[in-house]
Design a protein around this motif. Structure first.
Motif, short mmCIF file in Angstrom:
data_model
loop_
_atom_site.label_atom_id
_atom_site.label_comp_id
_atom_site.label_asym_id
_atom_site.label_seq_id
_atom_site.Cartn_x
_atom_site.Cartn_y
_atom_site.Cartn_z
N LEU A 1 26.87 28.85 47.00
CA LEU A 1 26.62 30.10 47.73
C LEU A 1 27.90 30.71 48.30
N TYR A 2 28.87 29.86 48.56
CA TYR A 2 30.07 30.29 49.27
C TYR A 2 31.16 30.72 48.30
N CYS A 3 31.54 31.98 48.34
CA CYS A 3 32.66 32.47 47.53
C CYS A 3 33.95 32.13 48.27
N ARG A 4 34.75 31.28 47.65
CA ARG A 4 35.99 30.83 48.30
C ARG A 4 36.92 32.03 48.49
N VAL A 5 37.32 32.24 49.73
CA VAL A 5 38.08 33.46 50.05
C VAL A 5 39.38 33.54 49.27
N SER A 6 40.00 32.38 49.05
CA SER A 6 41.32 32.40 48.38
C SER A 6 41.19 32.30 46.86
N CYS A 7 39.97 32.30 46.33
CA CYS A 7 39.76 32.07 44.90
C CYS A 7 39.81 33.40 44.13
N THR A 8 40.39 33.32 42.94
CA THR A 8 40.43 34.52 42.09
C THR A 8 40.00 34.16 40.66
N ASP A 9 39.35 33.02 40.50
CA ASP A 9 39.10 32.48 39.16
C ASP A 9 38.30 33.40 38.25
N CYS A 10 37.40 34.21 38.80
CA CYS A 10 36.53 35.02 37.95
C CYS A 10 37.09 36.43 37.71
N LEU A 11 38.15 36.77 38.39
CA LEU A 11 38.61 38.16 38.36
C LEU A 11 39.01 38.62 36.95
N ALA B 1 36.90 43.66 42.43
CA ALA B 1 37.53 42.71 43.36
C ALA B 1 36.44 41.80 43.93
N VAL B 2 35.97 40.88 43.09
CA VAL B 2 34.80 40.06 43.44
C VAL B 2 34.99 39.35 44.78
N ASN B 3 36.14 38.70 44.95
CA ASN B 3 36.33 37.90 46.18
C ASN B 3 36.34 38.78 47.44
N ASP B 4 36.94 39.96 47.35
CA ASP B 4 36.97 40.84 48.53
C ASP B 4 35.57 41.37 48.85
N VAL B 5 34.84 41.80 47.81
CA VAL B 5 33.50 42.35 48.05
C VAL B 5 32.60 41.28 48.68
N LEU B 6 32.66 40.06 48.13
CA LEU B 6 31.81 39.00 48.68
C LEU B 6 32.27 38.58 50.07
N ARG B 7 33.58 38.71 50.35
CA ARG B 7 34.07 38.40 51.71
C ARG B 7 33.52 39.42 52.71
N GLY C 1 29.92 33.07 34.38
CA GLY C 1 30.37 31.93 33.59
C GLY C 1 31.76 31.48 34.00
N ALA C 2 32.53 32.39 34.59
CA ALA C 2 33.90 32.06 34.98
C ALA C 2 33.99 31.43 36.37
N CYS C 3 32.89 31.43 37.09
CA CYS C 3 32.94 30.87 38.45
C CYS C 3 32.72 29.35 38.39
N PRO C 4 33.72 28.58 38.75
CA PRO C 4 33.58 27.13 38.66
C PRO C 4 32.61 26.54 39.68
N HIS C 5 32.17 27.39 40.61
CA HIS C 5 31.30 26.89 41.67
C HIS C 5 29.84 27.29 41.47
N GLY C 6 29.56 27.96 40.36
CA GLY C 6 28.17 28.27 40.02
C GLY C 6 27.54 29.36 40.85
N LEU C 7 28.33 30.27 41.38
CA LEU C 7 27.73 31.35 42.17
C LEU C 7 27.00 32.34 41.26
N GLU C 8 25.90 32.89 41.75
CA GLU C 8 25.22 33.97 41.04
C GLU C 8 25.97 35.26 41.39
N VAL C 9 27.09 35.42 40.74
CA VAL C 9 28.06 36.43 41.17
C VAL C 9 27.50 37.84 41.08
N LYS C 10 26.87 38.14 39.96
CA LYS C 10 26.41 39.52 39.73
C LYS C 10 25.40 39.96 40.79
S1 SF4 Z 1 32.69 34.22 42.69
FE1 SF4 Z 1 33.38 32.11 42.24
S2 SF4 Z 1 35.14 32.36 40.85
FE2 SF4 Z 1 34.75 34.36 41.80
S3 SF4 Z 1 36.12 34.43 43.55
FE3 SF4 Z 1 34.13 33.65 44.30
S4 SF4 Z 1 34.26 31.42 44.18
FE4 SF4 Z 1 35.95 32.26 42.94
#
Ligand code: SF4
Ligand code: SF4
Length: 395
Positions: A311-321, A329-335, A374-383
């Motif tokens: 559930l937690y989008c790591r603030v310093s993570c950019t893996d899916c960008l 800007a996935v990480n900023d929007v989720l932050r 698929g690019a999120c190593p933490h399994g977040l439902e990003v969309k």
């Molecule tokens: S959604 Fe996942 S891969 Fe993308 S920034 Fe957040 S933690 Fe990282």
């Protein structure tokens, strides 16, 4: 105060002993967040540490003032032994510094105040304009000086170190005694802490560090601390999502206390700044001061991690960008979504989102297959998380 507890504190305010002014007294008397409810002795800070090589000593648990509903909470924190306060020009829609000034001007020489100014290096920055902004901050803080002036939220030090106007402004402020030390706050510690080792600009840094995404920057924290730079940790609650989860209060330690103790178990962290926006926060967080990390606290942290891992989008993570064809800007929007939902900073979060480049917002996610997931190593439902964040931030 001879006997510090919340009820005595409120009474002292109401009788004018603290001299916070009529507005403060009125707010204290009818204050929010449980004011006047507790007769229990207030906890006191148990440990103070040097802040890098600045010569300043700070409590291990300090006060972040990013979201504050009542300025007297800051004064209560001071009475509990908190002597380091972190604010910013932009906090609380430009009112944050004024709250700090209102609460602490009478004890100004006994506290350390950090404030921060955001600089847009894509635009021309004028020295005179930056000096004027700092002067306005001083007025709001009711102070002749800022202990630590930071550049706010910087992801790369290179444009700062190449900008003569900015460097000259801070050098002048230091020469005039209006700023004692300089530094920066960052969500991109992997780069900026390395850069901090190569420059004298930062005497203190404010860095995101918590039990869910701290491990990879620990060698850098150690390196900057060895160089004499003061280290302050922020975002220490890893999303602060315990409010939505059951069973996050252990018999001996709450989740926030456990998270504080985890951060402070790193000897290279000088202090941390949990946001203290209520009397209860002050008491809960100060009670974690000086307490080593033990098995019970680690157990609470392990439960939290299990429950929020996807559930937690790591603030310093950019893996899916790089997977996103629309450059969101996935990480900023989720932050910002996290600020809204879990920090309860609804208006500030909406303000930050409104200022975002529209080209980085998740406007086309509904029609996208969502390769970001698929690019999120933490399994977040990003969309779906992005679409929800956009909805609440623009409601
Ligand atoms: S959604 Fe996942 S891969 Fe993308 S920034 Fe957040 S933690 Fe990282
Ligand atoms: S769902 Fe949105 S964020 Fe994810 S890849 Fe598609 S456009 Fe980018």
């Amino acid at each position: 105060m001879s006997r510090v507890n919340r009820r005595h504190f409120i009474k002292s305010l109401a009788s004018g002993v603290m001299g916070l002014g009529a507005a403060g007294r009125l707010r204290a008397a009818g204050g929010r967040a449980g004011a006047g409810q507790s007769d229990a002795p207030a906890p006191k800070i148990a440990k103070y540490k040097p802040l890098g090589d600045t010569g300043l000593r700070v409590p291990d648990v300090s006060c972040g003032a990013i979201s504050l509903f009542e300025p007297n909470v800051l004064r209560y924190a001071y009475e509990c032994g908190v002597t380091y306060f972190d604010t910013a020009e932009s906090y609380l829609r430009m009112k944050g510094e004024a709250y700090v000034g209102q609460a602490l001007s009478e004890v100004r020489d006994k506290v350390v105040i950090t404030t921060k100014h955001g600089l847009n290096f894509n635009q021309k920055i004028d020295k005179a304009a930056l000096l004027a902004r700092v002067e306005e901050s001083l007025k709001r803080l009711k102070s002749d000086y800022i202990d630590i002036a930071m550049v706010h939220g910087i992801g790369d030090l290179a444009p700062l170190l190449a900008n003569e106007e900015v460097l000259s402004a801070y050098a002048q402020l230091k020469k005039e005694g209006k700023v004692r030390f300089t530094g920066f706050s960052t969500h991109n510690a992997k780069l900026t802490l390395k850069q901090a080792l190569e420059t004298d600009f930062a005497q203190v840094i404010l860095v995101m560090y918590n039990h869910m995404e701290g491990a990879e920057i620990e060698p850098l924290i150690t390196a900057v601390r060895k160089r004499g730079i003061g280290t302050v940790a922020m975002k220490i609650f890893a999303g602060g999502m315990q409010g939505n989860l059951k069973g996050m209060v252990g018999p001996d330690t709450s989740y926030p206390q456990a998270a504080i103790r985890w951060v402070l178990s790193n000897p290279d962290v000088d202090t941390c700044i949990p946001t203290m926006s209520s009397y209860s926060h002050v008491e809960e967080y100060v009670a974690a001061s000086g307490r080593p990390l033990d098995r019970a606290a680690l157990g609470v942290i392990a439960r939290y991690r299990r429950q929020v891992d996807n559930l937690y989008c790591r603030v310093s993570c950019t893996d899916c960008l790089s997977a996103c064809p629309a450059n969101v800007a996935v990480n900023d929007v989720l932050r910002y979504g996290m600020y809204f939902e879990h920090y309860k900073m609804e208006k500030e979060a909406m303000g930050y989102y409104a200022e975002m480049d529209p080209g980085r917002k998740p406007l086309d996610c509904a029609e996208c297959a969502g390769p970001c997931e698929g690019a999120c190593p933490h399994g977040l439902e990003v969309k779906s998380r992005l679409m929800r964040a956009h909805e609440i931030l623009t409601a």
